[in-house]
Scaffold this motif. Structure first.
Motif, PDB file in Angstrom:
ATOM      1  N   ARG A   1      21.545 118.847 -40.194  1.00  0.00           N
ATOM      2  CA  ARG A   1      20.272 118.762 -40.902  1.00  0.00           C
ATOM      3  C   ARG A   1      19.240 118.214 -39.929  1.00  0.00           C
ATOM      4  NH1 ARG A   1      19.262 121.823 -43.886  1.00  0.00           N
ATOM      5  NH2 ARG A   1      17.702 120.568 -44.949  1.00  0.00           N
ATOM      6  N   PRO A   2      17.953 118.421 -40.199  1.00  0.00           N
ATOM      7  CA  PRO A   2      16.925 117.914 -39.288  1.00  0.00           C
ATOM      8  C   PRO A   2      16.990 116.391 -39.126  1.00  0.00           C
ATOM      9  CG  PRO A   2      15.987 119.469 -40.867  1.00  0.00           C
ATOM     10  CD  PRO A   2      17.394 119.189 -41.314  1.00  0.00           C
TER      11      PRO A   2
ATOM     12  N   ALA B   1      33.556 116.256 -43.105  1.00  0.00           N
ATOM     13  CA  ALA B   1      32.587 116.745 -44.084  1.00  0.00           C
ATOM     14  C   ALA B   1      31.370 117.217 -43.296  1.00  0.00           C
ATOM     15  CB  ALA B   1      32.201 115.647 -45.055  1.00  0.00           C
ATOM     16  N   VAL B   2      30.948 118.448 -43.526  1.00  0.00           N
ATOM     17  CA  VAL B   2      29.837 119.028 -42.770  1.00  0.00           C
ATOM     18  C   VAL B   2      28.625 119.177 -43.685  1.00  0.00           C
ATOM     19  CG1 VAL B   2      29.057 120.935 -41.328  1.00  0.00           C
ATOM     20  CG2 VAL B   2      31.464 120.237 -41.272  1.00  0.00           C
ATOM     21  N   VAL B   3      27.636 118.306 -43.467  1.00  0.00           N
ATOM     22  CA  VAL B   3      26.409 118.351 -44.249  1.00  0.00           C
ATOM     23  C   VAL B   3      25.480 119.388 -43.623  1.00  0.00           C
ATOM     24  CG1 VAL B   3      24.403 117.046 -45.059  1.00  0.00           C
ATOM     25  CG2 VAL B   3      26.648 115.927 -44.900  1.00  0.00           C
ATOM     26  N   GLY B   4      25.200 120.429 -44.405  1.00  0.00           N
ATOM     27  CA  GLY B   4      24.352 121.502 -43.905  1.00  0.00           C
ATOM     28  C   GLY B   4      25.130 122.690 -43.368  1.00  0.00           C
ATOM     29  N   LEU B   5      26.410 122.799 -43.713  1.00  0.00           N
ATOM     30  CA  LEU B   5      27.196 123.956 -43.277  1.00  0.00           C
ATOM     31  C   LEU B   5      26.517 125.226 -43.814  1.00  0.00           C
ATOM     32  CD1 LEU B   5      31.027 124.111 -43.148  1.00  0.00           C
ATOM     33  CD2 LEU B   5      29.689 126.137 -43.580  1.00  0.00           C
ATOM     34  N   SER B   6      26.222 126.136 -42.919  1.00  0.00           N
ATOM     35  CA  SER B   6      25.466 127.337 -43.267  1.00  0.00           C
ATOM     36  C   SER B   6      26.374 128.462 -43.728  1.00  0.00           C
ATOM     37  CB  SER B   6      24.670 127.814 -42.048  1.00  0.00           C
ATOM     38  OG  SER B   6      24.007 129.024 -42.341  1.00  0.00           O
ATOM     39  N   ARG B   7      25.833 129.304 -44.597  1.00  0.00           N
ATOM     40  CA  ARG B   7      26.564 130.497 -45.036  1.00  0.00           C
ATOM     41  C   ARG B   7      26.411 131.643 -44.034  1.00  0.00           C
ATOM     42  NH1 ARG B   7      24.810 132.122 -50.546  1.00  0.00           N
ATOM     43  NH2 ARG B   7      24.650 129.922 -50.929  1.00  0.00           N
ATOM     44  N   HIS B   8      25.556 131.469 -43.018  1.00  0.00           N
ATOM     45  CA  HIS B   8      25.269 132.526 -42.045  1.00  0.00           C
ATOM     46  C   HIS B   8      26.135 132.369 -40.791  1.00  0.00           C
ATOM     47  CE1 HIS B   8      21.927 133.619 -44.572  1.00  0.00           C
ATOM     48  NE2 HIS B   8      21.533 132.356 -44.561  1.00  0.00           N
ATOM     49  N   PRO B   9      27.113 133.242 -40.572  1.00  0.00           N
ATOM     50  CA  PRO B   9      28.057 133.116 -39.455  1.00  0.00           C
ATOM     51  C   PRO B   9      27.416 133.041 -38.072  1.00  0.00           C
ATOM     52  CG  PRO B   9      28.837 134.750 -41.022  1.00  0.00           C
ATOM     53  CD  PRO B   9      27.435 134.381 -41.441  1.00  0.00           C
TER      54      PRO B   9
ATOM     55  N   LEU C   1      25.956 113.338 -35.389  1.00  0.00           N
ATOM     56  CA  LEU C   1      24.773 114.195 -35.449  1.00  0.00           C
ATOM     57  C   LEU C   1      24.912 115.259 -34.368  1.00  0.00           C
ATOM     58  CD1 LEU C   1      23.927 111.770 -37.130  1.00  0.00           C
ATOM     59  CD2 LEU C   1      21.697 111.854 -36.034  1.00  0.00           C
ATOM     60  N   GLN C   2      24.809 116.506 -34.782  1.00  0.00           N
ATOM     61  CA  GLN C   2      25.007 117.631 -33.869  1.00  0.00           C
ATOM     62  C   GLN C   2      23.968 117.657 -32.759  1.00  0.00           C
ATOM     63  OE1 GLN C   2      28.487 119.172 -34.336  1.00  0.00           O
ATOM     64  NE2 GLN C   2      27.061 120.406 -33.172  1.00  0.00           N
ATOM     65  N   GLN C   3      24.181 118.538 -31.812  1.00  0.00           N
ATOM     66  CA  GLN C   3      23.288 118.705 -30.669  1.00  0.00           C
ATOM     67  C   GLN C   3      21.845 118.879 -31.144  1.00  0.00           C
ATOM     68  OE1 GLN C   3      24.852 121.448 -27.859  1.00  0.00           O
ATOM     69  NE2 GLN C   3      22.932 121.655 -26.758  1.00  0.00           N
ATOM     70  N   ASP C   4      20.923 118.195 -30.474  1.00  0.00           N
ATOM     71  CA  ASP C   4      19.487 118.210 -30.755  1.00  0.00           C
ATOM     72  C   ASP C   4      19.088 117.395 -31.988  1.00  0.00           C
ATOM     73  OD1 ASP C   4      18.970 119.789 -28.501  1.00  0.00           O
ATOM     74  OD2 ASP C   4      19.279 121.640 -29.646  1.00  0.00           O
ATOM     75  N   ILE C   5      20.030 116.666 -32.585  1.00  0.00           N
ATOM     76  CA  ILE C   5      19.702 115.809 -33.723  1.00  0.00           C
ATOM     77  C   ILE C   5      19.858 114.361 -33.269  1.00  0.00           C
ATOM     78  CG2 ILE C   5      20.191 115.207 -36.121  1.00  0.00           C
ATOM     79  CD1 ILE C   5      21.516 118.008 -36.362  1.00  0.00           C
ATOM     80  N   VAL C   6      18.757 113.603 -33.362  1.00  0.00           N
ATOM     81  CA  VAL C   6      18.715 112.211 -32.908  1.00  0.00           C
ATOM     82  C   VAL C   6      18.003 111.385 -33.971  1.00  0.00           C
ATOM     83  CG1 VAL C   6      17.813 110.651 -31.133  1.00  0.00           C
ATOM     84  CG2 VAL C   6      18.661 112.922 -30.484  1.00  0.00           C
ATOM     85  N   SER C   7      18.560 110.200 -34.287  1.00  0.00           N
ATOM     86  CA  SER C   7      17.930 109.341 -35.281  1.00  0.00           C
ATOM     87  C   SER C   7      18.284 107.880 -35.026  1.00  0.00           C
ATOM     88  CB  SER C   7      18.367 109.728 -36.697  1.00  0.00           C
ATOM     89  OG  SER C   7      17.895 108.790 -37.633  1.00  0.00           O
ATOM     90  N   PRO C   8      17.357 107.115 -34.454  1.00  0.00           N
ATOM     91  CA  PRO C   8      17.612 105.684 -34.274  1.00  0.00           C
ATOM     92  C   PRO C   8      17.924 104.984 -35.602  1.00  0.00           C
ATOM     93  CG  PRO C   8      15.707 106.356 -32.993  1.00  0.00           C
ATOM     94  CD  PRO C   8      16.080 107.529 -33.863  1.00  0.00           C
TER      95      PRO C   8
END
Length: 134
Positions: free
Chosen positions: A75-76, A16-24, A97-104
Motif C-alpha cells: 500500500r502507499p 499476511a499481504v495487505v494490498g495483494l492485487s488481483r492483477h497477475p 514494507l515492500q520496495q519503494d515504501i518507506v514510513s518513519p
C-alpha cells in the motif's frame, strides 16, 4: 542485504499481504505468488476480492483468524502507519514494507511494539538471494 530481512523470512511461515492485487502482472500479485510457491502460507488482505492465490481473502488484518508471522505491505507509504497499528493489534511478529515504501511513523510504531521491521525491500528478492524455502 539486511540480516533482519533474511531472519524474518527464516523465522516466518505465514505472511499476511495487505494490498495483494488481483492483477497477475503487478508486483502486488507476483511477489506474494512467488512467496507462496516457495512454501510460505500467504493470507491475502484486499477489500474487493474473495479468493486470491487460492486463499480466502480477508478485508482487514483483524479479520484473519490465524496467527500471522509477518505483515507484508503493498500500500502507499501514507497508509503504512495504519497497517503498522493493525499489525501490532493482531500480534504479528514483523512488519515488512515492500520496495519503494518507506514510513518513519510505521517504523516507530512497529519497533516500539517489538516487531521486527523492514522497509523498501522486495520480499521475493530477499527470499531468492538467501535461498529460503519452507
Amino acid at each position: 542485504m539486511d540480516d533482519t530481512a533474511a531472519r524474518i523470512l527464516r523465522d516466518s511461515k505465514t505472511i499476511a499481504v495487505v494490498g495483494l492485487s488481483r492483477h497477475p502482472a503487478k508486483a502486488a500479485h507476483s511477489v506474494p505468488a512467488a512467496m507462496q510457491a516457495a512454501g510460505f502460507r500467504v493470507l491475502p488482505v484486499n477489500p474487493t476480492a474473495d479468493v486470491l492465490l487460492g486463499e480466502r481473502v480477508y478485508r482487514s488484518l483483524s479479520d484473519i483468524p490465524d496467527e500471522v508471522d509477518v505483515v507484508n505491505v503493498f500500500r502507499p507509504s501514507p497508509e503504512a502507519a495504519g497497517v503498522a497499528r493493525e499489525a501490532v493489534r493482531i500480534g504479528a511478529k514483523a512488519l515488512w514494507l515492500q520496495q519503494d515504501i518507506v514510513s518513519p511513523e510505521a517504523r516507530a510504531i512497529a519497533e516500539e511494539a517489538g516487531l521486527a521491521y523492514v522497509e523498501d525491500q522486495c520480499m521475493a528478492v530477499v527470499r531468492a538471494i538467501n535461498g529460503i524455502r519452507k
